[in-house]
Motif scaffolding. Structure first.
Motif, PDB file in Angstrom:
ATOM      1  N   HIS A  45     -37.463  11.584  48.348  1.00  0.00           N
ATOM      2  CA  HIS A  45     -37.437  11.719  47.141  1.00  0.00           C
ATOM      3  C   HIS A  45     -37.128  13.036  47.119  1.00  0.00           C
ATOM      4  O   HIS A  45     -37.956  13.688  46.360  1.00  0.00           O
ATOM      5  CB  HIS A  45     -38.829  11.054  46.369  1.00  0.00           C
ATOM      6  N   GLY A 100     -42.699  24.864  39.071  1.00  0.00           N
ATOM      7  CA  GLY A 100     -43.809  25.127  39.856  1.00  0.00           C
ATOM      8  C   GLY A 100     -42.930  26.028  41.222  1.00  0.00           C
ATOM      9  O   GLY A 100     -41.587  25.534  40.916  1.00  0.00           O
ATOM     10  N   GLY A 156     -41.353  23.800  44.231  1.00  0.00           N
ATOM     11  CA  GLY A 156     -39.275  23.302  43.925  1.00  0.00           C
ATOM     12  C   GLY A 156     -38.308  23.873  44.203  1.00  0.00           C
ATOM     13  O   GLY A 156     -37.396  24.235  44.611  1.00  0.00           O
ATOM     14  N   VAL A 198     -44.297  21.903  51.568  1.00  0.00           N
ATOM     15  CA  VAL A 198     -44.667  23.559  52.613  1.00  0.00           C
ATOM     16  C   VAL A 198     -46.171  23.327  51.408  1.00  0.00           C
ATOM     17  O   VAL A 198     -46.293  22.836  50.501  1.00  0.00           O
ATOM     18  CB  VAL A 198     -43.706  24.440  51.621  1.00  0.00           C
ATOM     19  N   GLY A 242     -44.559  19.765  43.007  1.00  0.00           N
ATOM     20  CA  GLY A 242     -45.654  20.901  42.466  1.00  0.00           C
ATOM     21  C   GLY A 242     -45.358  21.768  41.346  1.00  0.00           C
ATOM     22  O   GLY A 242     -46.399  21.802  40.794  1.00  0.00           O
ATOM     23  N   GLY A 243     -44.093  21.431  40.713  1.00  0.00           N
ATOM     24  CA  GLY A 243     -44.856  21.434  39.208  1.00  0.00           C
ATOM     25  C   GLY A 243     -44.220  20.108  38.689  1.00  0.00           C
ATOM     26  O   GLY A 243     -44.764  20.518  37.003  1.00  0.00           O
ATOM     27  N   GLY A 244     -43.530  19.727  38.706  1.00  0.00           N
ATOM     28  CA  GLY A 244     -43.484  18.609  37.567  1.00  0.00           C
ATOM     29  C   GLY A 244     -41.567  18.971  37.156  1.00  0.00           C
ATOM     30  O   GLY A 244     -42.087  18.306  36.172  1.00  0.00           O
ATOM     31  N   HIS A 245     -41.211  19.987  37.394  1.00  0.00           N
ATOM     32  CA  HIS A 245     -40.293  20.125  36.568  1.00  0.00           C
ATOM     33  C   HIS A 245     -38.611  19.770  36.935  1.00  0.00           C
ATOM     34  O   HIS A 245     -37.790  19.995  36.178  1.00  0.00           O
ATOM     35  CB  HIS A 245     -40.449  21.812  36.091  1.00  0.00           C
ATOM     36  N   ALA A 246     -38.912  19.278  38.120  1.00  0.00           N
ATOM     37  CA  ALA A 246     -37.147  18.536  38.744  1.00  0.00           C
ATOM     38  C   ALA A 246     -36.711  17.972  37.194  1.00  0.00           C
ATOM     39  O   ALA A 246     -37.318  17.317  36.711  1.00  0.00           O
ATOM     40  CB  ALA A 246     -37.241  18.485  39.783  1.00  0.00           C
ATOM     41  N   GLY A 269     -40.087  19.183  55.662  1.00  0.00           N
ATOM     42  CA  GLY A 269     -41.304  19.222  55.205  1.00  0.00           C
ATOM     43  C   GLY A 269     -42.097  19.341  54.330  1.00  0.00           C
ATOM     44  O   GLY A 269     -40.897  19.563  53.064  1.00  0.00           O
ATOM     45  N   LEU A 292     -49.657  18.791  44.348  1.00  0.00           N
ATOM     46  CA  LEU A 292     -50.123  20.052  45.188  1.00  0.00           C
ATOM     47  C   LEU A 292     -50.823  20.970  44.213  1.00  0.00           C
ATOM     48  O   LEU A 292     -51.205  22.339  44.133  1.00  0.00           O
ATOM     49  CB  LEU A 292     -49.274  20.915  45.372  1.00  0.00           C
ATOM     50  N   SER A 338     -38.241  13.229  40.259  1.00  0.00           N
ATOM     51  CA  SER A 338     -38.420  12.697  41.938  1.00  0.00           C
ATOM     52  C   SER A 338     -39.741  13.876  42.081  1.00  0.00           C
ATOM     53  O   SER A 338     -39.998  13.242  43.518  1.00  0.00           O
ATOM     54  CB  SER A 338     -37.648  13.607  42.826  1.00  0.00           C
ATOM     55  N   SER A 391     -33.690  30.868  41.422  1.00  0.00           N
ATOM     56  CA  SER A 391     -32.685  32.044  40.578  1.00  0.00           C
ATOM     57  C   SER A 391     -33.360  32.558  38.921  1.00  0.00           C
ATOM     58  O   SER A 391     -34.046  31.575  38.532  1.00  0.00           O
ATOM     59  CB  SER A 391     -31.661  31.384  39.967  1.00  0.00           C
ATOM     60  N   TYR A 450     -25.801  23.895  41.815  1.00  0.00           N
ATOM     61  CA  TYR A 450     -26.352  25.036  42.068  1.00  0.00           C
ATOM     62  C   TYR A 450     -27.975  23.343  41.879  1.00  0.00           C
ATOM     63  O   TYR A 450     -28.115  22.780  40.617  1.00  0.00           O
ATOM     64  CB  TYR A 450     -27.336  25.502  41.098  1.00  0.00           C
ATOM     65  N   ASN A 463     -30.986  23.044  42.226  1.00  0.00           N
ATOM     66  CA  ASN A 463     -32.470  23.455  40.873  1.00  0.00           C
ATOM     67  C   ASN A 463     -31.612  22.603  39.680  1.00  0.00           C
ATOM     68  O   ASN A 463     -33.026  22.063  39.026  1.00  0.00           O
ATOM     69  CB  ASN A 463     -32.844  24.513  40.782  1.00  0.00           C
ATOM     70  N   ARG A 474     -36.918  31.259  35.527  1.00  0.00           N
ATOM     71  CA  ARG A 474     -37.227  31.583  33.775  1.00  0.00           C
ATOM     72  C   ARG A 474     -38.268  31.144  33.195  1.00  0.00           C
ATOM     73  O   ARG A 474     -37.682  31.210  32.041  1.00  0.00           O
ATOM     74  CB  ARG A 474     -35.729  31.797  33.412  1.00  0.00           C
TER      75      ARG A 474
HETATM   76  C1  LIG Z   1     -37.984  24.738  31.953  1.00  0.00           C
HETATM   77  C2  LIG Z   1     -37.439  24.530  32.888  1.00  0.00           C
HETATM   78  C3  LIG Z   1     -37.139  25.804  33.499  1.00  0.00           C
HETATM   79  C4  LIG Z   1     -36.486  26.910  34.939  1.00  0.00           C
HETATM   80  N1  LIG Z   1     -35.955  27.274  35.151  1.00  0.00           N
HETATM   81  C5  LIG Z   1     -35.195  28.017  36.698  1.00  0.00           C
HETATM   82  C6  LIG Z   1     -34.941  28.612  37.046  1.00  0.00           C
HETATM   83  O1  LIG Z   1     -34.935  29.848  36.186  1.00  0.00           O
HETATM   84  N2  LIG Z   1     -34.173  29.044  38.099  1.00  0.00           N
HETATM   85  C7  LIG Z   1     -34.089  28.211  38.455  1.00  0.00           C
HETATM   86  O2  LIG Z   1     -34.255  28.077  40.121  1.00  0.00           O
HETATM   87  N3  LIG Z   1     -34.630  26.719  38.161  1.00  0.00           N
HETATM   88  C8  LIG Z   1     -35.814  25.911  37.707  1.00  0.00           C
HETATM   89  N4  LIG Z   1     -35.433  25.343  36.807  1.00  0.00           N
HETATM   90  C9  LIG Z   1     -35.244  24.090  37.553  1.00  0.00           C
HETATM   91  C10 LIG Z   1     -36.504  24.091  38.618  1.00  0.00           C
HETATM   92  O3  LIG Z   1     -36.226  24.854  39.837  1.00  0.00           O
HETATM   93  C11 LIG Z   1     -36.512  22.900  39.511  1.00  0.00           C
HETATM   94  O4  LIG Z   1     -36.337  21.593  38.691  1.00  0.00           O
HETATM   95  C12 LIG Z   1     -37.432  23.007  40.377  1.00  0.00           C
HETATM   96  O5  LIG Z   1     -37.642  21.471  41.825  1.00  0.00           O
HETATM   97  C13 LIG Z   1     -38.951  22.816  40.362  1.00  0.00           C
HETATM   98  O6  LIG Z   1     -40.136  23.080  41.153  1.00  0.00           O
HETATM   99  P1  LIG Z   1     -41.559  22.286  40.471  1.00  0.00           P
HETATM  100  O7  LIG Z   1     -42.343  22.760  41.406  1.00  0.00           O
HETATM  101  O8  LIG Z   1     -42.197  21.921  39.256  1.00  0.00           O
HETATM  102  O9  LIG Z   1     -40.376  20.573  41.020  1.00  0.00           O
HETATM  103  P2  LIG Z   1     -41.139  19.365  41.210  1.00  0.00           P
HETATM  104  O10 LIG Z   1     -40.346  18.646  40.284  1.00  0.00           O
HETATM  105  O11 LIG Z   1     -43.068  19.235  41.587  1.00  0.00           O
HETATM  106  O12 LIG Z   1     -40.713  18.821  42.480  1.00  0.00           O
HETATM  107  C14 LIG Z   1     -39.551  19.043  42.982  1.00  0.00           C
HETATM  108  C15 LIG Z   1     -39.006  18.609  43.989  1.00  0.00           C
HETATM  109  O13 LIG Z   1     -39.322  19.790  45.000  1.00  0.00           O
HETATM  110  C16 LIG Z   1     -39.448  19.306  46.475  1.00  0.00           C
HETATM  111  N5  LIG Z   1     -40.877  20.065  46.959  1.00  0.00           N
HETATM  112  C17 LIG Z   1     -41.753  20.200  44.906  1.00  0.00           C
HETATM  113  N6  LIG Z   1     -42.904  20.849  46.571  1.00  0.00           N
HETATM  114  C18 LIG Z   1     -42.455  20.714  46.997  1.00  0.00           C
HETATM  115  C19 LIG Z   1     -43.619  21.384  48.228  1.00  0.00           C
HETATM  116  N7  LIG Z   1     -44.694  22.460  48.184  1.00  0.00           N
HETATM  117  N8  LIG Z   1     -43.156  21.213  49.237  1.00  0.00           N
HETATM  118  C20 LIG Z   1     -41.787  20.469  49.244  1.00  0.00           C
HETATM  119  N9  LIG Z   1     -41.182  19.968  48.696  1.00  0.00           N
HETATM  120  C21 LIG Z   1     -41.935  20.074  47.105  1.00  0.00           C
HETATM  121  C22 LIG Z   1     -40.036  18.131  46.128  1.00  0.00           C
HETATM  122  O14 LIG Z   1     -38.638  17.342  47.146  1.00  0.00           O
HETATM  123  C23 LIG Z   1     -39.795  17.594  45.007  1.00  0.00           C
HETATM  124  O15 LIG Z   1     -38.990  15.884  44.924  1.00  0.00           O
HETATM  125  C24 LIG Z   1     -35.770  25.363  35.743  1.00  0.00           C
HETATM  126  C25 LIG Z   1     -36.618  23.691  35.487  1.00  0.00           C
HETATM  127  C26 LIG Z   1     -36.902  23.566  33.930  1.00  0.00           C
HETATM  128  C27 LIG Z   1     -37.676  22.655  33.925  1.00  0.00           C
END
Ligand SMILES: Cc1cc2nc3c(=O)[nH]c(=O)nc-3n(C[C@H](O)[C@H](O)[C@H](O)COP(=O)(O)OP(=O)(O)OC[C@H]3O[C@@H](n4cnc5c(N)ncnc54)[C@H](O)[C@@H]3O)c2cc1C
Length: 462
Positions: free
Chosen positions: A451, A136, A139, A197, A71-75, A195, A90, A79, A146, A412, A414, A131
């Motif tokens: 993953h 992304g 995720g 999204v 999604g945004g690669g922030h997990a 699934g 995506l 994963s 939150s 939590y 995330n 925040r």
């Molecule tokens: C700097 C920073 C600040 C953050 N602040 C917050 C915050 O304020 N609140 C909070 O709740 N969390 C926060 N997070 C944590 C964040 O919500 C999680 O890391 C979340 O997974 C990031 O989403 P992403 O799409 O970037 O993740 P990604 O790393 O791309 O994906 C993580 C996982 O989400 C799933 N996923 C992603 N996209 C999809 C999709 N479209 N469909 C199905 N599954 C999908 C997959 O299982 C994937 O492995 C923060 C993280 C960072 C690094």
């Protein structure tokens, strides 16, 4: 798998791009926020439509390869990328359509919060969002989501009207209260288990775009007193107040008063999600305390406030978190001591109060595991030198042990890295976990989407 083998993967009809290991963009495309992660997918399938997602997933399944979703690669788990599998990326799907009259939007899953917030702010609308602008939307939302506006507007998932989903067997379905309601329930806190999204339909809310918000900074030795004050303040504060307290290191920047620059500090970050005059009155007692070394609370665009948190992409990261039951004096004293010795300039220990709108949603209404904890503590620990990984990871675990006696036992998801299956299971509690595992067995019986913080299908081993 050799480069020659993966180079042969082709996808007739795929309208995005397939990035193989020999591609010039490969290393950039597989990079995630956490610099500790160095995974090499066989192919990164950069999708431009839901049909592309179906094709990429079909390719993975036909070859028996692992699947990850980017999604945004922030997990912090990393994963989003997998070794020797298909990374379904995506980030090429960023369309957002806003209906300012109905106050809703359809947002594709490759958007990040900076892009999302900028688009909604043009209409004076907002949604609780991460925040940090580069996280992304996908995720974060699937983990419930939150953010600073949650006490007023609920978690992100509380504002989900429906989702467009590609299922493990390659169908495109809608999940909402009326279509596939079981899937809709699971998507709101169950992560990426059920699934992929491709687009979210969200409710939006009127906000700003200028809000009263910012940061109050205090010297680290005041940590206990500041926390007590924040605890007492939030007890009676209206839902419009979004607040959190971080133990961190002050930036070496001109806006920080000289004695505090580069030193351990306590930052209270606060926003009033409502009328600014009313906000000034409500926040006055908070701001009067101290006085702070710096009071940077002022009218500002919500989108600027969203950029204030620390953001260190590529740093080495080990994160953990706990929901807390209570914060008695003993806990406050133990916790406050942590403010004096930050692990690194890239680290923050953040304490966010619960309450407000999320706590009024029925616990059973969504898959998310813990709505009523009064506090959520998040150890965002990063550093630059990989040579420090083992020592710093061990240190973070020691730091997090300090407040364990007051943990609810839930977490939590995330906010954590890979801490083992028990920790994922505990996040939901036994009853909800059983329901989630049944749901997984229905929608992803082969655990194609593993993953992630994984929910194992019912009847599988373990
Ligand atoms: C700097 C920073 C600040 C953050 N602040 C917050 C915050 O304020 N609140 C909070 O709740 N969390 C926060 N997070 C944590 C964040 O919500 C999680 O890391 C979340 O997974 C990031 O989403 P992403 O799409 O970037 O993740 P990604 O790393 O791309 O994906 C993580 C996982 O989400 C799933 N996923 C992603 N996209 C999809 C999709 N479209 N469909 C199905 N599954 C999908 C997959 O299982 C994937 O492995 C923060 C993280 C960072 C690094």
């Amino acid at each position: 798998m050799s480069i020659a083998e993966v180079s042969r993967f082709e996808l007739p009809g795929f309208s995005g791009s397939l990035i193989h290991p020999h591609h010039a963009d490969y290393d950039e495309a597989r990079r995630v926020y956490n610099g500790m992660i160095d995974r090499r997918p066989a192919v990164i399938a950069r999708c431009s439509s839901a049909d592309d997602v179906v094709l990429a997933l079909g390719l993975a399944r036909s070859k028996g390869l692992p699947v990850s979703v980017f999604g945004g690669g922030h997990a912090v788990t990393g994963s989003a990328v997998c070794d020797d599998g298909i990374c379904i990326d995506l980030r090429g799907m960023k369309e957002i359509r806003i209906d300012p009259v109905a106050r809703t939007c359809r947002a594709e899953a490759g958007l990040n919060w900076g892009e999302f917030d900028a688009a909604t702010a043009r209409h004076g609308l907002a949604l609780t969002g991460g925040r940090n602008p580069t996280t992304g939307i996908a995720g974060l939302s699937l983990g419930s989501g939150s953010g600073w506006l949650e006490r007023k507007f609920g978690y992100v998932c509380d504002n989900l009207i429906s989702a467009e989903v590609v299922t493990a067997d390659g169908r495109q379905v809608i999940a909402s209260d009326t279509e596939n309601p079981d899937l809709f329930w699971g998507l709101r806190g169950g992560g990426g288990n059920f699934g992929i999204v491709t687009a979210f339909h969200f409710r939006l809310h009127q906000l700003g775009p200028i809000v009263l918000a910012g940061a109050l900074m205090y010297p680290a030795p005041m940590a206990g007193a500041v926390l007590r004050h924040m605890r007492d303040f939030i007890r009676t504060a209206p839902d419009e107040v979004g607040i959190g307290m971080a133990f961190t290191t002050a930036p070496d920047a001109p806006f920080v008063p000289e004695p505090a620059r580069g030193k351990p500090i306590v930052v209270v970050q606060v926003i009033f999600a409502g009328d600014m005059e009313q906000g000034a009155t409500v926040l006055a007692p908070l701001r009067a305390f101290g006085p702070p070394a710096a009071d940077l609370v002022q009218p500002m665009p919500y989108t600027e406030f969203q950029k204030l948190g620390g953001n260190f992409p590529g740093s080495q990261n080990y994160w953990t978190a706990d929901f807390l039951n209570e914060l008695p004096e003993e806990a406050i004293d133990a916790y406050a001591a942590l403010a004096l010795t930050p692990l690194s300039p890239q680290s923050a220990i953040i304490l966010v109060p619960g309450g407000g709108a999320p706590s009024r949603v029925d616990e059973e209404a969504t898959a998310f595991g813990m709505r009523t904890a009064p506090w959520n503590v998040h150890y965002i620990c990063g550093w630059m030198n990989p040579a420090d990984n083992a020592a710093n990871t061990a240190r973070v675990k020691e730091i997090a042990a300090v407040l364990k006696p007051w943990s609810t036992g839930r977490v939590y998801l995330n906010y954590i890295g890979n801490e083992g299956q028990d920790r994922v299971d505990a996040a939901f509690g036994a009853r909800k976990l059983a329901r989630l595992r049944d749901l997984k067995a229905k929608w992803d019986p082969d655990n194609v989407f593993r993953h992630n913080h994984n929910i194992r299908p019912a009847d599988s081993q373990g």
